[in-house]
Structure formats: structure tokens, C-alpha cells
Design a protein around this motif. Structure first.
Motif, PDB file in Angstrom:
ATOM      1  N   UNK A  61       0.702  -1.032  -0.331  1.00 56.74           N
ATOM      2  CA  UNK A  61       0.159   0.213   0.096  1.00 56.74           C
ATOM      3  C   UNK A  61       0.975   1.194  -0.118  1.00 56.74           C
ATOM      4  N   UNK A  62       1.863   1.007   0.354  1.00 60.04           N
ATOM      5  CA  UNK A  62       3.014   2.571   1.172  1.00 60.04           C
ATOM      6  C   UNK A  62       3.838   2.399  -0.217  1.00 60.04           C
ATOM      7  N   UNK A  63       4.366   1.727  -0.557  1.00 59.43           N
ATOM      8  CA  UNK A  63       5.389   1.997  -1.615  1.00 59.43           C
ATOM      9  C   UNK A  63       5.066   1.755  -3.001  1.00 59.43           C
ATOM     10  N   UNK A  64       4.187   0.891  -2.941  1.00 55.60           N
ATOM     11  CA  UNK A  64       3.309   0.604  -4.189  1.00 55.60           C
ATOM     12  C   UNK A  64       2.009   1.732  -4.788  1.00 55.60           C
ATOM     13  N   UNK A  65       1.671   1.930  -4.184  1.00 57.48           N
ATOM     14  CA  UNK A  65       0.486   3.026  -4.280  1.00 57.48           C
ATOM     15  C   UNK A  65       0.685   4.155  -4.358  1.00 57.48           C
ATOM     16  N   UNK A  66       2.141   5.043  -2.900  1.00 59.67           N
ATOM     17  CA  UNK A  66       1.864   6.530  -3.121  1.00 59.67           C
ATOM     18  C   UNK A  66       3.058   6.588  -3.859  1.00 59.67           C
ATOM     19  N   UNK A  67       4.216   6.068  -3.392  1.00 61.34           N
ATOM     20  CA  UNK A  67       5.650   6.376  -3.729  1.00 61.34           C
ATOM     21  C   UNK A  67       5.794   5.467  -5.798  1.00 61.34           C
ATOM     22  N   UNK A  68       5.263   5.089  -6.196  1.00 59.55           N
ATOM     23  CA  UNK A  68       5.417   4.561  -7.311  1.00 59.55           C
ATOM     24  C   UNK A  68       6.211   3.474  -7.322  1.00 59.55           C
ATOM     25  N   UNK A  69       6.167   2.485  -6.462  1.00 50.66           N
ATOM     26  CA  UNK A  69       7.267   1.628  -6.932  1.00 50.66           C
ATOM     27  C   UNK A  69       6.457  -0.140  -7.746  1.00 50.66           C
ATOM     28  N   UNK A  70       7.128  -1.053  -7.641  1.00 53.51           N
ATOM     29  CA  UNK A  70       5.993  -2.164  -7.978  1.00 53.51           C
ATOM     30  C   UNK A  70       6.691  -3.653  -7.584  1.00 53.51           C
ATOM     31  N   UNK A  71       6.084  -3.403  -6.143  1.00 54.94           N
ATOM     32  CA  UNK A  71       5.618  -4.266  -5.380  1.00 54.94           C
ATOM     33  C   UNK A  71       4.791  -5.984  -5.556  1.00 54.94           C
ATOM     34  N   UNK A  72       5.598  -7.267  -5.216  1.00 53.33           N
ATOM     35  CA  UNK A  72       5.396  -7.968  -5.676  1.00 53.33           C
ATOM     36  C   UNK A  72       5.257  -8.999  -4.393  1.00 53.33           C
ATOM     37  N   UNK A  73       4.150  -9.310  -3.607  1.00 50.65           N
ATOM     38  CA  UNK A  73       4.283 -10.146  -2.455  1.00 50.65           C
ATOM     39  C   UNK A  73       3.465 -11.510  -3.138  1.00 50.65           C
ATOM     40  N   UNK A  74       4.427 -13.105  -2.598  1.00 50.35           N
ATOM     41  CA  UNK A  74       3.824 -14.523  -3.322  1.00 50.35           C
ATOM     42  C   UNK A  74       3.441 -14.833  -2.044  1.00 50.35           C
ATOM     43  N   UNK A  75       3.094 -15.580  -1.971  1.00 52.26           N
ATOM     44  CA  UNK A  75       2.640 -17.236  -1.263  1.00 52.26           C
ATOM     45  C   UNK A  75       3.619 -18.221  -1.401  1.00 52.26           C
TER      46      UNK A  75
END
Length: 374
Positions: A61-75
Motif C-alpha cells: 500500500x505504501x511503496x506501490x500506491x504512494x511512492x511508485x515502486x512495483x511490489x510483488x508479494x508471493x505465497x
């Protein structure tokens, strides 16, 4: 849960905004969140034994939606040995058209991140390792029923995992982080639990990495962790020139209990290794659930070969990971600088990279953040 549901990174809001992707790759089912501009090199988050892709929702929510990084979180999928993990993870990256990656791993996820960096060095550009370890022999020696972990019933597996989490009086945000992770453990199947424990009791160790220590950040909590201190010390000895980020408190799950500090450390690391955010490309969630990332949805992509694809069709080919950090005079830089100065004490550590030192005032030059000194 006060620490988990507080705005702006509350979990309910996250679930309503960021779609969960599920793709079959061979016999494995991969669950993941992917948010942020696809032209930005990906930060991939790998959880620990008790975690799921959901535990990094605050960072997304912070790094992607606000800052503009691409974050992928996986199981972590249901794989039973370390070689199978490496092959399966590489196929997953090929399936979502991601080649060069930056890995953030906590606990077991940090161990798996190092293994992948060892065996697929061309794909891993940097590592952020938190409360993790180099080898699993101590875990297998401590589990007397390790040879039958694959056949153990679900209740026994859950009890073993949960007893490894610190119990006792805790401050509210740390207690809430534990509650959230426990709720995620309840969503895991017996095979998921068994395969993750099989990782920790399958004797293996991380060999030498081709990745320079200057592209590694070690982020640990100083209060308590389920990972023994001697194992964390071994990690520090292996990477003596790595950047250090110490959190005074935070427990086993600082990404939930201390999200602001963790996000600052992640942002500092990404800047230092040359990953530039693209806030102008951050988009709202479209109705088709494409996760705010420009480009086509990846849910229906077929399994690819083990070998990575070339530049054709790879959205990352337009953004090189060797690009320079933002200039010290830029407003974006000063915004982060002021935020860091107000929340952390900056001290220097280890060997400094002479090239980076030429860029005065850039925080990414061999610094070590400490939230506070005890």
C-alpha cells in the motif's frame, strides 16, 4: 486488531483495492499480489514459515500506491525441497514476465531468497534479509519428528509453528502483528504447512554469492525473534560489508508492527541500488482488477520454459536497474531525507563505496539506519 486495521494501510481497504492473483504453473498454484508500475524493477517479498502473501500488505500500500515502486508479494507454494523451490520460483518469474528482481525475505523467506541468488545470480540484483539464517541444520536437530514431517497431521504442524512465535506480554502493535500472522496460519492447508517445515528440516546451507555485499541490506529487530541470535550473527559474518538496519523493537514481524520503519529501510535500499520509483505512473485500480500496473493482466499466462525470455515483451526492458539514484537537489530526495532525519539516527558503517560517496548527501552511501539507540 488495532495495529493491523489502522489507516492508511488497513487490511480491509487493501483487500478491496489490490487483487489477489492465482496462476497454475505446472503442478504448483502460485498466489501473489502485484501492484505498481511494471516499468519499475520488481521488489519481491518472500514470507516466513507462518506468513502468506498478505503479510506485506502495508508495504504494498505504501511503496506501490504512494511512492511508485512495483511490489510483488508471493505465497511460498507447496514445494518439498530447495532445488524444487529454485526451479518453481524461476518458472513463476518467467510466467509473469519478470527477469531482474530485488528480493526482500524474512525468516524462511530470507533463506530461500539467498538460495535463489546463489543458483540464479543473473536474476537477483539485490537482497534485503530480515531475521533470517544461512543453514537449517540447527532446526532439523531440534525437531525430533523431522523424518515424518510430511505425514504429520495439520493440528501438530500448526502447533509447532505457532509455539515458535514469542509468547507473553507485548506492546499492542506487536501483539496485533502476531494476531494477524496467526490468522494467516489458519488459512494454510496441511500440505502448505508440511512443505514449509520440510524446508527448515531439510539440511541445506547457502553457499557463496556472486552478489556484492554492497547490494545486501540486513534488517533485524533487537528485541526478540524466533531465529536464534547465533544464526543471525552467522549471517552478519557472511556478509561483513552489507548495510545494517537495526530496529530497536518489532518482534518477529516488524513489517506489520513497525511498518513505517521497514518501509523507510526498503526505500533507502532500493534508492541505493539504483531503483527509481515512478510516482507519475501510479494508477487507480481499474475495474478489471489489473492491480494498478500498466500492462496486460498476467493471471491467464501459460507456463514458460525454465530459461528466462529475452527482451521481447518484457516490460522491465524499458527500465535498467543500473540507473542512478535521484539527484540530491530534487524535491523527491529532500522529502525522504527530511523524513529519515526526523525518525532515525544515521550512522556510517563498514567499507564505503567510493563511487557512491561522490554523490554528496545521498543517503544510500553505505549508511546504517538505527531507529534509536538503547
Amino acid at each position: 486488531m488495532k495495529g493491523v486495521s489502522s489507516a492508511p494501510g488497513d487490511y480491509i481497504h487493501f483487500k478491496s483495492q489490490v487483487p489477489l492473483h492465482k496462476i497454475p504453473i505446472g503442478t504448483k498454484q502460485w498466489r501473489y499480489y502485484d501492484f505498481g508500475p511494471k516499468v519499475v524493477p520488481s521488489l519481491i517479498c518472500l514470507p516466513g514459515t507462518a506468513g502468506t502473501a498478505d503479510v506485506y500488505y502495508k508495504q504494498i500500500m505504501s511503496l506501490s500506491m504512494k511512492v511508485g515502486y512495483r511490489v510483488i508479494s508471493v505465497d511460498i507454494p507447496c514445494v518439498w525441497n530447495h532445488q524444487e523451490w529454485i526451479q518453481s520460483f524461476e518458472k513463476f518469474l518467467d510466467a509473469i514476465d519478470v527477469h531482474h528482481i530485488h528480493l526482500y525475505g524474512t525468516s524462511l523467506g530470507g533463506f530461500l531468497a539467498q538460495l535463489f541468488a546463489q543458483h540464479r545470480p543473473r536474476r537477483v540484483k539485490s537482497l534485503i534479509l530480515s531475521n533470517t539464517f544461512l543453514e537449517t541444520s540447527s532446526f532439523s536437530a531440534a525437531m525430533r519428528w523431522a523424518p515424518i514431517v510430511g505425514w504429520a497431521p495439520s493440528f501438530l504442524l500448526k502447533r509447532y509453528i505457532l509455539t515458535g512465535i514469542h509468547d507473553g506480554p507485548q506492546e499492542p502493535f506487536i501483539a496485533d502483528s502476531v494476531d494477524f500472522v496467526v490468522s494467516q496460519v489458519e488459512t494454510l492447508s496441511r500440505d502448505d504447512l508440511a512443505s514449509r517445515l520440510a524446508f527448515t528440516v531439510d539440511n541445506a546451507s547457502v553457499g557463496p554469492l556472486l552478489l556484492s555485499d554492497s547490494f545486501i541490506t540486513i534488517m533485524d529487530t533487537n528485541d526478540y525473534s524466533s531465529i536464534p541470535q547465533e544464526l543471525k550473527d552467522q549471517l552478519g559474518e557472511r556478509y561483513p560489508a552489507a548495510r545494517r538496519a537495526y530496529l530497536k523493537t518489532g518482534g518477529d514481524f516488524p513489517f506489520l508492527s513497525r511498518p513505517d520503519e521497514v518501509i523507510l529501510h526498503l526505500q533507502l535500499h532500493l534508492r541505493r541500488v539504483g531503483v527509481e520509483a515512478k510516482p507519475d505512473l501510479v494508477r487507480t485500480i481499474p475495474k478489471d482488477g489489473s492491480g494498478g500496473s500498466p500492462g496486460k493482466e498476467n493471471d491467464e499466462k501459460k507456463d514458460h520454459d525454465d530459461q528466462p525470455n529475452g527482451n521481447g515483451g518484457n516490460p522491465e526492458s524499458t527500465s535498467k536497474e543500473s540507473q542512478s539514484p535521484p539527484a540530491p537537489e530534487s524535491p523527491e530526495y529532500h522529502g525522504l531525507y527530511d523524513q529519515l532525519l526526523s525518525s532515525a539516527k544515521v550512522i556510517s558503517i563498514g567499507r564505503e563505496d567510493s563511487t557512491l560517496m561522490k554523490n554528496q548527501h545521498i543517503l544510500a552511501t553505505g549508511v546504517l539506519l538505527e531507529s534509536s539507540f538503547s
